[in-house]
Every structure is written in structure tokens, then in C-alpha cells.
Design a protein around this motif. Structure first.
Motif, PDB file in Angstrom:
ATOM      1  N   GLY A   1       0.775  -1.227   0.000  1.00 20.94           N
ATOM      2  CA  GLY A   1       0.000   0.000   0.000  1.00 20.94           C
ATOM      3  C   GLY A   1       0.807   1.278   0.000  1.00 20.94           C
ATOM      4  O   GLY A   1       0.286   2.347  -0.315  1.00 20.94           O
ATOM      5  N   GLU A   2       2.094   1.203   0.351  1.00 23.31           N
ATOM      6  CA  GLU A   2       2.934   2.402   0.352  1.00 23.31           C
ATOM      7  C   GLU A   2       3.241   2.900  -1.051  1.00 23.31           C
ATOM      8  O   GLU A   2       3.669   4.042  -1.232  1.00 23.31           O
ATOM      9  N   GLY A   3       3.055   2.057  -2.043  1.00 24.39           N
ATOM     10  CA  GLY A   3       3.433   2.386  -3.413  1.00 24.39           C
ATOM     11  C   GLY A   3       2.558   3.458  -4.035  1.00 24.39           C
ATOM     12  O   GLY A   3       1.444   3.734  -3.588  1.00 24.39           O
ATOM     13  N   GLY A   4       3.081   4.063  -5.102  1.00 28.95           N
ATOM     14  CA  GLY A   4       2.347   5.095  -5.817  1.00 28.95           C
ATOM     15  C   GLY A   4       1.462   4.513  -6.903  1.00 28.95           C
ATOM     16  O   GLY A   4       1.569   3.337  -7.257  1.00 28.95           O
ATOM     17  N   GLY A   5       0.599   5.340  -7.468  1.00 24.92           N
ATOM     18  CA  GLY A   5      -0.308   4.882  -8.512  1.00 24.92           C
ATOM     19  C   GLY A   5      -1.368   3.966  -7.925  1.00 24.92           C
ATOM     20  O   GLY A   5      -1.725   4.059  -6.746  1.00 24.92           O
ATOM     21  N   HIS A   6      -1.899   3.064  -8.737  1.00 26.40           N
ATOM     22  CA  HIS A   6      -2.922   2.136  -8.244  1.00 26.40           C
ATOM     23  C   HIS A   6      -2.309   1.204  -7.206  1.00 26.40           C
ATOM     24  O   HIS A   6      -1.269   0.592  -7.448  1.00 26.40           O
TER      25      HIS A   6
ATOM     26  N   LYS B   1     -11.246   9.255  -6.437  1.00 28.85           N
ATOM     27  CA  LYS B   1     -11.983  10.302  -7.151  1.00 28.85           C
ATOM     28  C   LYS B   1     -11.432  10.602  -8.547  1.00 28.85           C
ATOM     29  O   LYS B   1     -12.045  11.343  -9.306  1.00 28.85           O
ATOM     30  N   VAL B   2     -10.265  10.047  -8.886  1.00 27.82           N
ATOM     31  CA  VAL B   2      -9.701  10.308 -10.215  1.00 27.82           C
ATOM     32  C   VAL B   2     -10.212   9.303 -11.234  1.00 27.82           C
ATOM     33  O   VAL B   2     -10.697   9.670 -12.302  1.00 27.82           O
ATOM     34  N   ASP B   3     -10.093   8.004 -10.923  1.00 26.87           N
ATOM     35  CA  ASP B   3     -10.541   7.008 -11.905  1.00 26.87           C
ATOM     36  C   ASP B   3     -11.368   5.884 -11.291  1.00 26.87           C
ATOM     37  O   ASP B   3     -11.563   4.848 -11.905  1.00 26.87           O
ATOM     38  N   GLY B   4     -11.855   6.097 -10.076  1.00 28.78           N
ATOM     39  CA  GLY B   4     -12.740   5.105  -9.478  1.00 28.78           C
ATOM     40  C   GLY B   4     -12.043   3.980  -8.759  1.00 28.78           C
ATOM     41  O   GLY B   4     -12.695   3.156  -8.123  1.00 28.78           O
TER      42      GLY B   4
ATOM     43  N   HIS C   1      -5.889   5.102  -5.793  1.00 35.07           N
ATOM     44  CA  HIS C   1      -4.757   5.649  -6.538  1.00 35.07           C
ATOM     45  C   HIS C   1      -3.989   6.580  -5.602  1.00 35.07           C
ATOM     46  O   HIS C   1      -4.535   7.577  -5.144  1.00 35.07           O
ATOM     47  N   ARG C   2      -2.724   6.256  -5.297  1.00 34.71           N
ATOM     48  CA  ARG C   2      -1.934   7.108  -4.401  1.00 34.71           C
ATOM     49  C   ARG C   2      -1.237   8.190  -5.208  1.00 34.71           C
ATOM     50  O   ARG C   2      -0.565   7.906  -6.202  1.00 34.71           O
ATOM     51  N   MET C   3      -1.363   9.428  -4.756  1.00 34.34           N
ATOM     52  CA  MET C   3      -0.764  10.565  -5.450  1.00 34.34           C
ATOM     53  C   MET C   3      -0.431  11.665  -4.455  1.00 34.34           C
ATOM     54  O   MET C   3      -0.801  11.596  -3.274  1.00 34.34           O
ATOM     55  N   LEU C   4       0.309  12.664  -4.942  1.00 32.40           N
ATOM     56  CA  LEU C   4       0.614  13.798  -4.091  1.00 32.40           C
ATOM     57  C   LEU C   4      -0.662  14.541  -3.740  1.00 32.40           C
ATOM     58  O   LEU C   4      -1.557  14.705  -4.573  1.00 32.40           O
ATOM     59  N   ARG C   5      -0.715  15.015  -2.517  1.00 36.52           N
ATOM     60  CA  ARG C   5      -1.829  15.877  -2.116  1.00 36.52           C
ATOM     61  C   ARG C   5      -1.554  17.281  -2.646  1.00 36.52           C
ATOM     62  O   ARG C   5      -0.572  17.921  -2.271  1.00 36.52           O
ATOM     63  N   THR C   6      -2.392  17.744  -3.543  1.00 37.53           N
ATOM     64  CA  THR C   6      -2.276  19.074  -4.135  1.00 37.53           C
ATOM     65  C   THR C   6      -3.636  19.763  -4.040  1.00 37.53           C
ATOM     66  O   THR C   6      -4.647  19.113  -3.757  1.00 37.53           O
ATOM     67  N   PRO C   7      -3.710  21.081  -4.281  1.00 40.26           N
ATOM     68  CA  PRO C   7      -5.015  21.750  -4.269  1.00 40.26           C
ATOM     69  C   PRO C   7      -6.021  21.097  -5.214  1.00 40.26           C
ATOM     70  O   PRO C   7      -7.212  20.992  -4.892  1.00 40.26           O
TER      71      PRO C   7
ATOM     72  N   VAL D   1      -2.618  15.456 -12.097  1.00 37.68           N
ATOM     73  CA  VAL D   1      -2.330  14.773 -10.846  1.00 37.68           C
ATOM     74  C   VAL D   1      -0.938  14.166 -10.917  1.00 37.68           C
ATOM     75  O   VAL D   1      -0.394  13.934 -11.999  1.00 37.68           O
ATOM     76  N   LEU D   2      -0.351  13.929  -9.748  1.00 35.85           N
ATOM     77  CA  LEU D   2       1.030  13.466  -9.660  1.00 35.85           C
ATOM     78  C   LEU D   2       1.084  12.198  -8.818  1.00 35.85           C
ATOM     79  O   LEU D   2       1.041  12.243  -7.583  1.00 35.85           O
ATOM     80  N   ALA D   3       1.153  11.054  -9.487  1.00 32.78           N
ATOM     81  CA  ALA D   3       1.243   9.780  -8.780  1.00 32.78           C
ATOM     82  C   ALA D   3       2.507   9.749  -7.947  1.00 32.78           C
ATOM     83  O   ALA D   3       3.564  10.232  -8.373  1.00 32.78           O
ATOM     84  N   SER D   4       2.427   9.168  -6.753  1.00 34.62           N
ATOM     85  CA  SER D   4       3.599   9.147  -5.869  1.00 34.62           C
ATOM     86  C   SER D   4       3.438   8.107  -4.783  1.00 34.62           C
ATOM     87  O   SER D   4       2.352   7.909  -4.239  1.00 34.62           O
ATOM     88  N   GLY D   5       4.552   7.477  -4.438  1.00 33.04           N
ATOM     89  CA  GLY D   5       4.585   6.596  -3.289  1.00 33.04           C
ATOM     90  C   GLY D   5       4.871   7.403  -2.037  1.00 33.04           C
ATOM     91  O   GLY D   5       5.305   8.558  -2.104  1.00 33.04           O
ATOM     92  N   GLN D   6       4.656   6.802  -0.875  1.00 29.42           N
ATOM     93  CA  GLN D   6       4.915   7.495   0.382  1.00 29.42           C
ATOM     94  C   GLN D   6       6.389   7.836   0.565  1.00 29.42           C
ATOM     95  O   GLN D   6       6.721   8.760   1.311  1.00 29.42           O
ATOM     96  N   VAL D   7       7.270   7.128  -0.145  1.00 30.05           N
ATOM     97  CA  VAL D   7       8.710   7.386   0.010  1.00 30.05           C
ATOM     98  C   VAL D   7       9.101   8.787  -0.434  1.00 30.05           C
ATOM     99  O   VAL D   7      10.210   9.240  -0.152  1.00 30.05           O
ATOM    100  N   VAL D   8       8.203   9.501  -1.106  1.00 33.95           N
ATOM    101  CA  VAL D   8       8.517  10.868  -1.519  1.00 33.95           C
ATOM    102  C   VAL D   8       8.972  11.696  -0.322  1.00 33.95           C
ATOM    103  O   VAL D   8       9.796  12.610  -0.457  1.00 33.95           O
ATOM    104  N   GLY D   9       8.464  11.368   0.861  1.00 35.63           N
ATOM    105  CA  GLY D   9       8.799  12.135   2.058  1.00 35.63           C
ATOM    106  C   GLY D   9      10.201  11.940   2.573  1.00 35.63           C
ATOM    107  O   GLY D   9      10.643  12.688   3.457  1.00 35.63           O
TER     108      GLY D   9
END
Length: 355
Positions: A144-149, A228-231, A234-240, A316-324
């Protein structure tokens, strides 16, 4: 490229010196990143889901012009032209075929007849067991830590269940970014690690520099899993933009979804018949509702806007939690060298505990 320091069943299977896989990220894993990974001794995987058939062939030719090392192509098993794309891999001598969804047994057999390594991505032990029974050579498991689906189970719990279920090489993905992670995965029993976000944030990645800099400002809590993007999760960066999508009703998203469907049709060159055929195949393979299928049209255009055009207000910007925990932009060669060297050192240190 550094000399091989770690040999696993996966490195032997694929013919690469280092057990590091650059995953197939749509709009990100193009010829430059794939060849950079391959030349550094890892396995680069070309993302084809966002490419037309002609674009895929041109991308394969370009990778082969940049490297003589093994590489892979990620395919959509539910695509209407999946069989034709597999023939393309066969004709061009691609070493690995990876799949986001399980390919049919006959497709696996067709690829294996031509010595192509088949490596589906799976999210549960039962799925790994199924594709192994169909003849898959290896599997990639993403927690679950991974980015994208992605799924909800963390890698540390999902990985051991998959390792217990199959006796083929398992690549661990989701939450990996350095040599300590590779050493940990190998200690679990995995044969290597797969990384997406870490390779996105390299100098060899074609993602716009301004977007990379945005990623580098994010912390561990700055990603979100949304449907909310494709149903689908999907893990992605939190942006406005993502925050606004989270707050918007399905009815209000309908108009933008239709507009993005038209944009994707235009950019992909697909006919309405082909789009509908693809949609029916996805619905059958993934069990999506019609509402989710309508939302799925958002993904290619929104990812392109963010990752290719650099428009974070519309994409949108797909991303795993490791971005941090990522704070630099190395080359693929620098990244793989330090990961492998650190992993070897960590494995030696751990072995010193034995009595």
C-alpha cells in the motif's frame, strides 16, 4: 556501472547484474529513463499503457538504440490489442513482459515460447499463486505504500504471504528507496526490489524539473489514496487539485470526465469503437462499474498534464509514500550504485550477528 555484488534468482533469470527494477510508470518510464536504468545494471521497464501501438514500437526501437542491455515493457493485459503488443515484444527481442493485471494463460505461453520473461504485478498471495500456476516466471508485489494504483496492505505484511505462496522470484515494491530497503527485502526472501517514485526523481527522468522540485518539498504525510480520479484506489501527491476532487460530487465531476475522455481520444488516436472495446475489456477484467469506467478516462490526461506538461493545476502526480524521505536527484547510475553498495554492506553487517 559497478561490478555485481548481489546475485539472486531474479538477476539470473533476467540477465542483469543488480536486483533493482525501475517500474513502468505511465508518462514517466520512457526510453531515456529505461535505458539509463539498463545501462546502470538494473531492469528498466517501459510503460506502454499511455502509448499507441506505433508509439510503443518507436519507443522500443529508441531504447535498443540507447542500450544493448536487457529491458522490459509493461503491458495492459486487458487492452484490446494486448496480443498484438506481445507480438511486438517478440519481434524486437524484448527480454521482459510485465503486466499490471494478470495476463491470460495463452498469452503467457505465447511469450514464454519466445524466451520472454513474464512478470505480472499482483496484490495478493492468491493472485501470485494463480499466475505462477499459469507459468509466470516472476511476480512483482506492491504494498500500500506504493504510488499509482495500490492496495491497502503494507509491503511488510503482503510480501511474506506472497513468498510463502510461490516458489518463483518475487520482486518487492512499495516503500523502497535505498540499500537498506533492498537488504530488508532480500532478508524476507525477495529476489529484488521495484521502485517507481525513486526513479521518477532522478536526472534521467523526463518529468519537468519544476515538478521534480515540487516532489522534493513533500513530507511523509503529503500523499493520499483517492478513488476520485478514476474510481480505483490511486496514491498521489496531495495538491489543491486533488483536495478539490476529494470534495467534489460525482455529478460535478461528470463534465470534466467527459472533456478528458475527448482529450484522450484525440491524443491517443483511438476510434470510439476502440475506446468502447477497451472499456468493455477493462470492465470485464477489473469488475469496474460504469461510473468507475467513466472516471477512468480522467487518468491518462490528468497524469500527462502533471507529469509531462508540468501543469499541476490541471494534472495529478502519482507518488509513493517514500517521496517524504527523498531529497536529491541522482542519475540512474549513481542511484543504483549506492543502493547496491549499501545493501551489500548492510547484509554483511547483519551476517556478523550470527553465532
Amino acid at each position: 556501472m559497478i561490478e555485481q555484488q548481489i546475485r539472486t534468482p531474479f538477476t539470473d533469470l533476467v540477465g542483469v547484474p543488480h536486483p533493482v527494477v525501475q517500474t513502468g510508470m505511465g508518462w514517466v518510464s520512457g526510453p531515456r529513463l529505461v535505458s539509463g536504468t539498463a545501462n546502470a545494471g538494473g531492469l528498466g521497464i517501459l510503460a506502454s499503457a499511455t502509448m499507441t501501438f506505433a508509439e510503443l514500437e518507436q519507443a522500443i526501437i529508441e531504447v535498443k538504440g540507447r542500450t544493448d542491455k536487457p529491458f522490459g515493457v509493461n503491458l495492459r493485459a486487458d487492452a484490446a490489442d494486448a496480443s498484438d503488443r506481445c507480438r511486438l515484444l517478440i519481434d524486437h527481442g524484448v527480454k521482459v513482459a510485465s503486466f499490471a493485471l494478470a495476463p491470460k494463460p495463452e498469452l503467457i505461453a505465447k511469450l514464454k515460447e519466445h524466451d520472454i520473461v513474464v512478470m505480472p504485478s499482483i496484490g495478493a498471495a492468491k493472485h501470485a499463486k494463480k499466475v505462477a500456476g499459469w507459468g509466470a516466471d516472476a511476480v512483482m508485489v506492491q504494498g500500500g505504500e506504493g504510488g499509482g494504483h495500490t492496495g491497502a496492505i503494507p509491503t511488510t505484511l503482503l510480501l511474506p504471504t506472497v513468498l510463502d505462496a510461490v516458489d518463483i522470484p518475487v520482486i518487492a515494491a512499495g516503500g523502497f528507496f535505498d540499500g537498506r530497503g533492498l537488504a530488508a527485502a532480500l532478508s524476507y526472501g525477495a529476489a529484488g526490489v521495484g521502485m517507481g517514485t525513486r526513479f521518477l526523481l532522478t536526472r534521467d527522468s523526463a518529468v519537468p524539473d519544476a515538478v521534480k522540485e515540487l516532489y522534493l518539498t513533500k513530507g511523509l504525510a503529503d500523499t493520499i489514496v483517492t478513488t476520485k480520479v478514476d474510481g480505483m484506489p490511486h496514491r498521489m501527491l496531495r495538491t489543491p487539485l486533488v483536495d478539490s476532487l476529494e470534495e467534489t460530487s460525482a455529478v460535478r465531476r461528470l463534465g470534466p470526465s467527459a472533456r478528458r475522455t475527448l482529450e484522450f481520444k484525440k491524443s491517443s488516436g483511438m476510434s470510439w469503437t476502440a475506446l468502447l472495446k477497451d472499456g468493455r475489456a477493462m470492465k470485464k477484467a477489473q469488475g469496474r462499474t460504469l461510473g468507475q469506467m467513466a472516471l477512468a478516462a480522467n487518468t491518462p490526461t490528468m497524469l500527462r498534464a502533471g507529469l509531462v506538461e508540468g501543469d499541476t493545476s490541471a494534472g495529478v502526480l502519482a507518488s509513493g509514500q517514500v517521496v517524504g524521505v527523498i531529497d536529491d536527484l541522482p542519475s540512474c547510475e549513481e542511484l543504483i550504485e549506492r543502493i547496491v553498495t549499501q545493501a551489500a554492506d548492510e547484509l554483511k553487517r547483519a551476517s556478523s550477528y550470527l553465532v
